[in-house]
Design a protein around this motif. Structure first.
Motif, PDB file in Angstrom:
ATOM      1  N   ALA A   3     -32.550 108.831  99.211  1.00  0.00           N
ATOM      2  CA  ALA A   3     -33.663 108.129  99.855  1.00  0.00           C
ATOM      3  C   ALA A   3     -33.117 107.435 101.097  1.00  0.00           C
ATOM      4  O   ALA A   3     -32.238 106.586 100.987  1.00  0.00           O
ATOM      5  N   SER A   4     -33.633 107.840 102.266  1.00  0.00           N
ATOM      6  CA  SER A   4     -33.041 107.282 103.490  1.00  0.00           C
ATOM      7  C   SER A   4     -34.080 106.850 104.512  1.00  0.00           C
ATOM      8  O   SER A   4     -33.760 106.633 105.668  1.00  0.00           O
ATOM      9  N   ASP A   5     -35.333 106.680 104.054  1.00  0.00           N
ATOM     10  CA  ASP A   5     -36.333 106.253 105.039  1.00  0.00           C
ATOM     11  C   ASP A   5     -36.079 104.799 105.439  1.00  0.00           C
ATOM     12  O   ASP A   5     -35.767 103.950 104.600  1.00  0.00           O
ATOM     13  N   GLY A   6     -36.241 104.531 106.712  1.00  0.00           N
ATOM     14  CA  GLY A   6     -36.095 103.170 107.259  1.00  0.00           C
ATOM     15  C   GLY A   6     -34.737 102.572 106.932  1.00  0.00           C
ATOM     16  O   GLY A   6     -33.702 103.229 107.065  1.00  0.00           O
ATOM     17  N   ASP A   7     -34.783 101.338 106.440  1.00  0.00           N
ATOM     18  CA  ASP A   7     -33.543 100.609 106.150  1.00  0.00           C
ATOM     19  C   ASP A   7     -32.751 101.209 105.001  1.00  0.00           C
ATOM     20  O   ASP A   7     -31.554 100.925 104.851  1.00  0.00           O
ATOM     21  N   LEU A   8     -33.414 102.026 104.169  1.00  0.00           N
ATOM     22  CA  LEU A   8     -32.691 102.612 103.028  1.00  0.00           C
ATOM     23  C   LEU A   8     -31.520 103.460 103.518  1.00  0.00           C
ATOM     24  O   LEU A   8     -30.519 103.607 102.824  1.00  0.00           O
ATOM     25  N   GLY A   9     -31.645 103.991 104.713  1.00  0.00           N
ATOM     26  CA  GLY A   9     -30.609 104.847 105.288  1.00  0.00           C
ATOM     27  C   GLY A   9     -29.272 104.127 105.463  1.00  0.00           C
ATOM     28  O   GLY A   9     -28.223 104.764 105.549  1.00  0.00           O
ATOM     29  N   LYS A  10     -29.325 102.801 105.504  1.00  0.00           N
ATOM     30  CA  LYS A  10     -28.081 102.035 105.666  1.00  0.00           C
ATOM     31  C   LYS A  10     -27.298 101.952 104.356  1.00  0.00           C
ATOM     32  O   LYS A  10     -26.131 101.574 104.346  1.00  0.00           O
ATOM     33  N   GLY A  11     -27.989 102.226 103.255  1.00  0.00           N
ATOM     34  CA  GLY A  11     -27.339 102.054 101.949  1.00  0.00           C
ATOM     35  C   GLY A  11     -27.242 103.364 101.197  1.00  0.00           C
ATOM     36  O   GLY A  11     -27.371 104.446 101.771  1.00  0.00           O
ATOM     37  N   PHE A  12     -27.019 103.246  99.889  1.00  0.00           N
ATOM     38  CA  PHE A  12     -26.781 104.433  99.049  1.00  0.00           C
ATOM     39  C   PHE A  12     -27.877 104.523  97.987  1.00  0.00           C
ATOM     40  O   PHE A  12     -27.692 104.070  96.858  1.00  0.00           O
ATOM     41  N   PHE A  13     -29.004 105.089  98.370  1.00  0.00           N
ATOM     42  CA  PHE A  13     -30.149 105.123  97.461  1.00  0.00           C
ATOM     43  C   PHE A  13     -30.454 106.557  97.028  1.00  0.00           C
ATOM     44  O   PHE A  13     -30.423 107.476  97.850  1.00  0.00           O
ATOM     45  N   TYR A  14     -30.765 106.710  95.735  1.00  0.00           N
ATOM     46  CA  TYR A  14     -31.118 108.035  95.230  1.00  0.00           C
ATOM     47  C   TYR A  14     -32.429 107.957  94.465  1.00  0.00           C
ATOM     48  O   TYR A  14     -32.658 107.017  93.702  1.00  0.00           O
ATOM     49  N   ARG A  15     -33.295 108.942  94.691  1.00  0.00           N
ATOM     50  CA  ARG A  15     -34.597 108.926  94.013  1.00  0.00           C
ATOM     51  C   ARG A  15     -34.431 109.240  92.527  1.00  0.00           C
ATOM     52  O   ARG A  15     -33.603 110.075  92.165  1.00  0.00           O
ATOM     53  N   PRO A  16     -35.255 108.585  91.685  1.00  0.00           N
ATOM     54  CA  PRO A  16     -35.191 108.895  90.257  1.00  0.00           C
ATOM     55  C   PRO A  16     -35.482 110.378  90.041  1.00  0.00           C
ATOM     56  O   PRO A  16     -36.450 110.909  90.583  1.00  0.00           O
ATOM     57  N   THR A  17     -34.608 111.018  89.294  1.00  0.00           N
ATOM     58  CA  THR A  17     -34.589 112.479  89.239  1.00  0.00           C
ATOM     59  C   THR A  17     -34.766 112.968  87.807  1.00  0.00           C
ATOM     60  O   THR A  17     -34.073 112.490  86.906  1.00  0.00           O
ATOM     61  N   ILE A  18     -35.697 113.895  87.620  1.00  0.00           N
ATOM     62  CA  ILE A  18     -35.913 114.455  86.278  1.00  0.00           C
ATOM     63  C   ILE A  18     -35.863 115.977  86.351  1.00  0.00           C
ATOM     64  O   ILE A  18     -36.552 116.587  87.172  1.00  0.00           O
ATOM     65  N   PHE A  19     -35.050 116.555  85.498  1.00  0.00           N
ATOM     66  CA  PHE A  19     -35.015 118.007  85.335  1.00  0.00           C
ATOM     67  C   PHE A  19     -35.695 118.383  84.024  1.00  0.00           C
ATOM     68  O   PHE A  19     -35.543 117.669  83.021  1.00  0.00           O
ATOM     69  N   SER A  20     -36.387 119.536  84.011  1.00  0.00           N
ATOM     70  CA  SER A  20     -36.850 120.095  82.729  1.00  0.00           C
ATOM     71  C   SER A  20     -36.263 121.497  82.588  1.00  0.00           C
ATOM     72  O   SER A  20     -35.505 121.950  83.454  1.00  0.00           O
ATOM     73  N   GLU A  21     -36.639 122.161  81.508  1.00  0.00           N
ATOM     74  CA  GLU A  21     -36.097 123.502  81.201  1.00  0.00           C
ATOM     75  C   GLU A  21     -34.565 123.457  81.197  1.00  0.00           C
ATOM     76  O   GLU A  21     -33.906 124.389  81.657  1.00  0.00           O
ATOM     77  N   VAL A  22     -34.037 122.379  80.688  1.00  0.00           N
ATOM     78  CA  VAL A  22     -32.578 122.233  80.633  1.00  0.00           C
ATOM     79  C   VAL A  22     -32.069 122.801  79.310  1.00  0.00           C
ATOM     80  O   VAL A  22     -32.624 122.503  78.252  1.00  0.00           O
ATOM     81  N   GLU A  23     -31.045 123.610  79.395  1.00  0.00           N
ATOM     82  CA  GLU A  23     -30.410 124.156  78.185  1.00  0.00           C
ATOM     83  C   GLU A  23     -29.262 123.223  77.792  1.00  0.00           C
ATOM     84  O   GLU A  23     -28.559 122.706  78.662  1.00  0.00           O
ATOM     85  N   PRO A  24     -29.050 123.052  76.479  1.00  0.00           N
ATOM     86  CA  PRO A  24     -28.046 122.056  76.039  1.00  0.00           C
ATOM     87  C   PRO A  24     -26.658 122.263  76.624  1.00  0.00           C
ATOM     88  O   PRO A  24     -25.907 121.307  76.770  1.00  0.00           O
TER      89      PRO A  24
END
Ligand code: UN1
Length: 499
Positions: A359-380
């Motif tokens: 996530a780097s819009d606006g001021d977020l670009g100055k820091g280390f931000f990552y969007r909450p991420t969800i995967f499905s169809e994941v095999e064990p």
């Protein structure tokens, strides 16, 4: 909050604040903005050696201070932490990045641990047991071990030092503390308060620096009989190997790949709350974070829909902003690693449902931000379902029944925390028995351990030790068995009482 600027901070050795003997320094930066909070000594072997010498010297007197008195000092420390809770909370939201509520929880955990261990000063029970011989008394008592080398991570910058230092000190050991290089200012505040609480000089020593330099020397130092370390599995293996030459006690708290099982009879609203809190709280940077969700096929799709909706509503921003749900991750390296797992997951054929980007819009670009991420169809067996990511990423795995849920949850190298959402008391009890982990939650997420129960995990999460609660005493003391013969003659065990 006032910014400390680029002030230069020091090590604390033998009761004095001193720079690194090399004169070299490193900086602590705010992960949300990149701003510099201060510079700290980049310590090497010489600095560690001085700190160990101070701790070794102080041990001779500290071990004789009555344990209740040592506990009293811990109680004073708890009160100082309480007085400074607001300041430490705000500082933590800056230096480490977690949101205010969680930063306050981190400080509170340190207060709780200090209070608990203060009480241990008046317990620290051993045993008495009858002798097989007449006129003979025997008991076991806990003895301090000596100088403890404590190496701590950045994700709980006040709580974890307290988990280690409070029991170590109450048990009568002295300490050389090497905090994570990402959160040195919080470590410095921690030690300032600890010294203010009345510890004699040399009982606690702070040595800043990098793991490969200061940490490595501490692990190898012949006068440090115990190493307590929280961090990655890889570093834990290295610590164990390097400590082996001196046969040190090694206490390890390592990784996790914690799974939450959601059964078909679960309260789904509750499960969603629990998953969001455990997967995305602290931006997923807890060793107890839920990075897998093992969902029964009957509720899988509904659960997935609700989780994605919740993740997409999360507000990303600096930890100190009360509006923020998700703060930054600790540094550039962590951000790159987290993102690389998004690529790995997609390449493995998992389906990215949401997030998956910096996530780097606006001021977020100055820091280390990552969007909450969800995967499905994941095999064990996929890497995103096996390896610790330490970021706001979670993987949904579909299962057919309870047996498969248990097999999948347990099918990893780690064993820290597990959870199950179910309304079926029989399944709940089977889960308590069968989920292979040091901690299991019923109808709650995988995070949120309290200080008076053992904390730690099975398999590659550690080496069989636990911290917190009474279990911590086993790390920081050694048993001594004492036999007192008041018969006035030589009585021989195993011989004189046999007809
Ligand atoms: C950690 O992430 O190393 O149970 C510790 C919890 C916290 C501690 C986590 N009380 O999530």
């Amino acid at each position: 909050m006032a910014v400390t600027g680029a002030k230069e901070f020091k090590n604390y050795i033998g009761g004095e604040w001193v720079g690194a003997s090399s004169g070299e320094t490193f900086e602590s930066r705010v992960p949300a903005t990149g701003e510099v909070l201060g510079s700290f000594p980049r310590s090497g072997a010489e600095d560690v050696d001085r700190a160990v010498a101070a701790a070794k010297h102080a041990f001779e007197e500290w071990r004789l201070v009555p344990a209740p008195e040592r506990g009293q000092i811990m109680l004073r420390f708890a009160r100082l932490l309480e007085d400074e809770k607001q300041e430490l909370t705000e500082l933590m939201s800056r230096e480490m990045g977690k949101v205010l509520a969680e930063a306050g929880g981190d400080v509170q955990e340190a207060i709780d641990m200090s209070v608990y261990m203060a009480g241990e000063g008046r317990r620290m029970f051993g045993h008495t047991t009858p002798s097989e011989l007449r006129d003979k008394f025997q008991m076991s008592v806990r003895m301090p071990v000596g100088v403890v080398g404590a190496i701590t991570p950045w994700n709980f910058p006040i709580a974890i030092p307290a988990w280690k230092l409070a029991p170590a000190l109450v048990c009568g050991n002295t300490v050389v503390f090497k905090p994570a290089e990402d959160t040195p200012l919080l470590a410095e505040r921690f030690i300032e308060l600890l010294s203010e609480s009345g510890l004699p000089d040399g009982v606690v020593n702070l040595v800043h620096g990098y793991g490969e330099e200061a940490g490595a020397r501490l692990v190898r130092h012949p006068d440090v009989p115990i190493i307590t370390f929280t961090g990655s599995r890889e570093t834990g293996v290295l610590v164990t190997k390097n400590a082996a030459d001196n046969l040190k006690h090694v206490h390890l708290e390592l990784g996790g790949k914690n799974g939450i099982v959601v059964m078909d009879d679960a309260d789904l609203d509750l499960a969603v709350e629990g998953i969001v809190w455990s997967a995305f709280g602290t931006s997923g940077q807890r060793c107890t974070a839920a990075s897998r969700v093992i969902a029964h096929e009957a509720i899988h799709d509904e659960l997935q829909k609700r989780l994605v909706a919740r993740a997409e509503k999360m507000r990303i921003g600096p930890g100190w902003d009360p509006e923020t749900d998700l703060g930054p991750v600790i540094n550039r390296e962590a951000l790159d690693k987290i993102h690389s797992y998004t690529e790995i997951g997609s390449d493995e054929g998992a389906k990215l449902l949401t997030g998956g980007e910096i996530a780097s819009d606006g001021d977020l670009g100055k820091g280390f931000f990552y969007r909450p991420t969800i995967f499905s169809e994941v095999e064990p067996q996929m890497r995103i379902a096996q390896e610790e990511i330490f970021g706001p990423t979670t993987a949904l795995i579909r299962v057919k029944d309870f047996g498969e849920a248990v097999r999948v949850t347990n099918g990893i190298r780690y064993g820290l925390s597990t959870a199950i959402f179910t309304r079926d008391v029989n399944k709940a009890f089977r889960a308590m028995r069968d989920l292979a982990s040091g901690i299991t939650y019923i109808n709650a997420g995988t995070t949120g351990a309290e200080v008076h129960l053992p904390f730690g995990g099975t398999k590659d999460t550690g080496n069989g030790h636990r911290e917190a609660g009474q279990a911590a005493l086993d790390v920081f003391t050694e048993w001594k068995s004492i036999y007192v013969d008041y018969s006035g003659r030589l009585q021989r065990a195993q011989i004189d009482n046999v007809e």
